[in-house]
Design a protein around this motif. Structure first.
Motif: not given
Length: 216
Positions: A2-9, A21-25, A171-179
């Protein structure tokens, strides 16, 4: 969800690391970033390029991005040098292919930004030798300071315009954007960093492995 968040770790090293997510507040858009970092809205694209370069310079190899114990180190001057070498590579590629070397405003990809960045002064000129906020090192410095405030980097010194080390959350954020296409495009130029935070160019056949970072 509901908050538009994705748990990376969720771990002892990173706590609970999330991305928006892109549409998250909670998503930080370049307009929001410009206000928070007190930047000129016209330079938003250059700030985005600086953030992209910091990520690529902090984790230059697939094994660095995959290793939970790896700590990346960057400097303001090193990031600026890295981007300028990428700009030179883009200019050379455009000339070799006989392309327009002055892309139209709004053109997609890195091609639309390299000439603007290359033309901008690295430090500007002030009577007391301070770097101007609109100079490229000023833009990089604000990008790095923003990452420190966000818990992604830690400042470790003042050498080379300011030195920084990465955190587990970054590091987790960069992994998420590396592709993403932008990261892949930057790495495919063959501009690769060395461990002291500066930058250099490897021959094309030695830089092929960098493309794998985009798949990490």
């Amino acid at each position: 969800a509901g908050l538009g968040l994705i748990v990376l770790e969720v771990s002892t090293r990173a706590g609970m690391a999330v991305t928006a997510a892109e549409d998250s507040v909670f998503a930080v858009r370049m307009g929001d970033y410009a206000r928070r970092a007190a930047t000129d809205s016209a330079d938003r694209f250059l700030h985005g390029l600086a953030h992209l370069a910091v990520a690529a310079l902090a984790f230059p190899r697939p094994e660095d991005l995959a290793d939970d114990g790896y700590i990346g180190r960057v400097t303001v001057n090193g990031v600026d040098s890295f981007v300028r070498q990428a700009c030179r590579r883009l200019e050379e590629r455009a000339e070799e292919q006989g392309e327009n070397t002055d892309p139209a405003t709004g053109a997609p990809g890195l091609e639309s930004a390299w000439r603007v960045y290359a033309r901008r002064s690295a430090t500007g000129a002030t009577k007391d030798a301070r770097r101007l906020a609109g100079s490229t090192t000023g833009i990089v410095g604000k990008a790095l300071a923003f990452l420190v405030d966000s818990g992604f980097l830690q400042r470790t010194g003042d050498e080379s315009g300011g030195t920084y080390r990465t955190t587990a959350r970054y590091q987790l954020q960069v992994r998420d954007m590396a592709a993403t296409a932008a990261m892949a495009e930057l790495l495919e130029l063959g501009v690769v960093p060395v461990s002291d935070g500066s930058a250099t160019l490897l021959p094309p056949d030695e830089g092929d492995d960098l493309d794998l970072v985009a798949d990490a």
